[in-house]
Design an enzyme around this catalytic site. Sequence first.
Site, PDB file in Angstrom:
ATOM      1  N   LYS A 125      49.456  37.503  41.037  1.00  0.00           N
ATOM      2  CA  LYS A 125      49.119  36.450  40.368  1.00  0.00           C
ATOM      3  C   LYS A 125      50.018  36.031  39.086  1.00  0.00           C
ATOM      4  O   LYS A 125      49.469  35.525  37.913  1.00  0.00           O
ATOM      5  CB  LYS A 125      47.720  37.258  39.326  1.00  0.00           C
ATOM      6  CG  LYS A 125      46.708  37.552  40.357  1.00  0.00           C
ATOM      7  CD  LYS A 125      45.461  38.212  39.602  1.00  0.00           C
ATOM      8  CE  LYS A 125      45.051  39.372  40.503  1.00  0.00           C
ATOM      9  NZ  LYS A 125      43.930  40.069  39.798  1.00  0.00           N
ATOM     10  N   THR A 168      41.784  38.816  38.087  1.00  0.00           N
ATOM     11  CA  THR A 168      41.607  39.209  36.570  1.00  0.00           C
ATOM     12  C   THR A 168      42.861  40.123  36.042  1.00  0.00           C
ATOM     13  O   THR A 168      43.452  40.644  37.037  1.00  0.00           O
ATOM     14  CB  THR A 168      40.174  40.026  36.560  1.00  0.00           C
ATOM     15  OG1 THR A 168      40.479  41.136  37.463  1.00  0.00           O
ATOM     16  CG2 THR A 168      39.131  39.354  36.771  1.00  0.00           C
ATOM     17  N   GLY A 177      50.871  33.470  34.846  1.00  0.00           N
ATOM     18  CA  GLY A 177      49.978  34.112  35.282  1.00  0.00           C
ATOM     19  C   GLY A 177      48.643  33.380  35.054  1.00  0.00           C
ATOM     20  O   GLY A 177      48.316  32.731  34.190  1.00  0.00           O
ATOM     21  N   SER A 235      39.124  39.623  33.052  1.00  0.00           N
ATOM     22  CA  SER A 235      38.062  40.531  32.370  1.00  0.00           C
ATOM     23  C   SER A 235      38.472  41.615  31.795  1.00  0.00           C
ATOM     24  O   SER A 235      38.195  42.405  30.926  1.00  0.00           O
ATOM     25  CB  SER A 235      36.993  40.868  33.643  1.00  0.00           C
ATOM     26  OG  SER A 235      37.845  41.463  34.713  1.00  0.00           O
TER      27      SER A 235
END
Length: 179
Positions: free
Chosen positions: A39, A7, A51, A130
Amino acid sequence: MEKILSTTILGVHRNGKAAIAGDGQVTLGNTVMRSQTVKVRKLYNNKILAGFAGASADAFSLFEKFENKIKEYKGDLTRAAVEMTKEWRRDKYLQKLEALLIVMDNDNGYVLSGSGDVIDSDDHLYAIGSGGPYALAAARALMHNTRLNAKAIAEKSLRIASSICIYTNENITVMELDE
């Protein structure tokens, strides 16, 4: 079966520079499985940033697909993003992938999704995951109230998001493109 999720990615354009930041947390349900995952990546001879947020294995498949498209279209970010998203939407295997990508160069940036979205931004900020809304809100405030560069805004915004979102941690990777 619970999904493994990765996330909070934020892309920032400012003063002709692009930066992207991602936290390091990977969760399975409400459990932190890994805290130092990278990421974000530089692609195409360090001229493109990318990303991911979402299911990790899915995101790595999408990175590979996007990297092939960016090579095929010789670094044309917009064309590669559109063509990759079209393939993602049409392909029965790719349709099942549950991840989002942010892709950027120093001029353009997009959020890519499997439902065919190639979304640019009015304010040169791109957020997914998130913790994306928290990072985006922080970045907007920093863009309007400071003279910080793209890299500093990306990092500070993710730090703020990590203090609010339980699915975002402070192990942040930030990458910036050279001119």
